[in-house]
Write a protein that holds these residues in place. Structure first.
Motif, PDB file in Angstrom:
ATOM      1  N   ARG A  38       0.848  -1.184  -0.076  1.00 38.83           N
ATOM      2  CA  ARG A  38      -0.005  -0.129  -0.012  1.00 38.83           C
ATOM      3  C   ARG A  38       0.827   1.286  -0.103  1.00 38.83           C
ATOM      4  O   ARG A  38       0.518   2.252  -0.696  1.00 38.83           O
ATOM      5  N   TYR A  39       1.952   1.338   0.742  1.00 38.28           N
ATOM      6  CA  TYR A  39       2.855   2.422   0.754  1.00 38.28           C
ATOM      7  C   TYR A  39       3.438   2.631  -0.484  1.00 38.28           C
ATOM      8  O   TYR A  39       3.858   3.521  -1.095  1.00 38.28           O
ATOM      9  N   TRP A  40       4.032   1.271  -0.953  1.00 39.06           N
ATOM     10  CA  TRP A  40       4.844   1.471  -2.165  1.00 39.06           C
ATOM     11  C   TRP A  40       4.001   2.178  -3.422  1.00 39.06           C
ATOM     12  O   TRP A  40       4.504   2.879  -4.293  1.00 39.06           O
ATOM     13  N   ARG A  41       2.665   1.375  -3.548  1.00 41.90           N
ATOM     14  CA  ARG A  41       1.813   2.231  -4.259  1.00 41.90           C
ATOM     15  C   ARG A  41       1.663   3.701  -4.419  1.00 41.90           C
ATOM     16  O   ARG A  41       1.539   4.467  -5.289  1.00 41.90           O
ATOM     17  N   ARG A  42       1.856   4.139  -3.334  1.00 42.58           N
ATOM     18  CA  ARG A  42       1.771   5.654  -3.165  1.00 42.58           C
ATOM     19  C   ARG A  42       3.111   6.258  -3.975  1.00 42.58           C
ATOM     20  O   ARG A  42       3.054   7.444  -4.088  1.00 42.58           O
ATOM     21  N   ILE A  43       4.070   5.490  -3.877  1.00 39.38           N
ATOM     22  CA  ILE A  43       5.278   6.165  -4.284  1.00 39.38           C
ATOM     23  C   ILE A  43       5.870   5.459  -5.580  1.00 39.38           C
ATOM     24  O   ILE A  43       7.024   5.951  -6.105  1.00 39.38           O
TER      25      ILE A  43
END
Length: 230
Positions: free
Chosen positions: A16-21
């Protein structure tokens, strides 16, 4: 929760955090990170460490001005972690951090102040106690740096059994380092974080959550390391 449930939750949070960046990176960046954090010698500096920091970021997300840049720093700050150079000499942590920055630079499409902000965040992990923001890359950057350093130190506030296990994991990564040398170096590093009455953590909110237990853990661990190093 079972071990499998926790692992699934950690991976879900991580993705989820990777998708943000993800859009701030070249294709293949996540695979490069996955290859790095799954290296066989990594016992502590693995995905589990990254997941723990992301859990902390999720908890204190409201404190961050740029949680996306903090997340990027979390993903890349231990991308390179080696105990020794090819010539056999003990490798300084600062060199691992510099090489992690270089890995970030190879894979990011961020530029200018954003890329420099992530670089400065990652470099802060080479001197947790002394790191300070020398350039305010954006309004609130110094606070974000303090939060990121606190997140990287958050395992100090783990229950003692986990803290002790983490120390053993770090020891196992120090390939070829004698026990006395490891104990002395680790004690010196921890003593730098537990100086006098100075708080271990920088932000008021993280200090309230973690400082007391971290101080107990540090004192207990330092005493054991000093005894082992004699």
């Amino acid at each position: 929760m079972t071990g499998a449930t926790v692992e699934n939750a950690d991976e879900a949070r991580r993705l989820r955090y990777w998708r943000r960046i993800a859009e701030a990176h070249e294709p293949g960046a996540y695979q490069a990170l996955d290859d790095a954090y799954r290296q066989p010698h990594r016992a502590y500096h693995s995905w589990a460490h990254i997941d723990e920091l992301l859990t902390g970021l999720e908890r204190f997300d409201s404190l961050a001005t740029r949680p996306d840049l903090i997340a990027a720093a979390i993903f890349w700050h231990d991308a390179v972690h080696l105990a020794r150079d090819p010539d056999g000499k003990t490798r300084l942590d600062r060199q691992n951090v510099r090489d992690s920055v270089a890995a970030f630079r190879r894979h990011t499409i961020l530029a200018g102040s954003e890329a420099q902000a992530v670089e400065d965040l990652v470099m802060a992990t080479s001197d947790h106690a002394g790191a300070r923001a020398t350039t305010e890359h954006y309004t609130g950057f110094s606070g974000d740096l303090d939060l990121f350093v606190d997140l990287d130190l958050s395992p100090l506030a783990a229950p003692w059994e986990i803290f002790a296990a983490n120390t053993q994991k770090i020891r196992s990564e120090s390939i070829g380092v004698e026990e006395a040398e490891f104990a002395a170096n680790q004690a010196k590093m921890l003593e730098g974080l537990a100086q006098g009455d100075r708080p271990v953590f920088r932000r008021a909110e993280t200090r309230a959550a973690w400082d007391a237990i971290a101080r107990v853990n540090l004192a207990r661990c330092i005493a054991g390391l000093r005894a082992a190093g004699r």
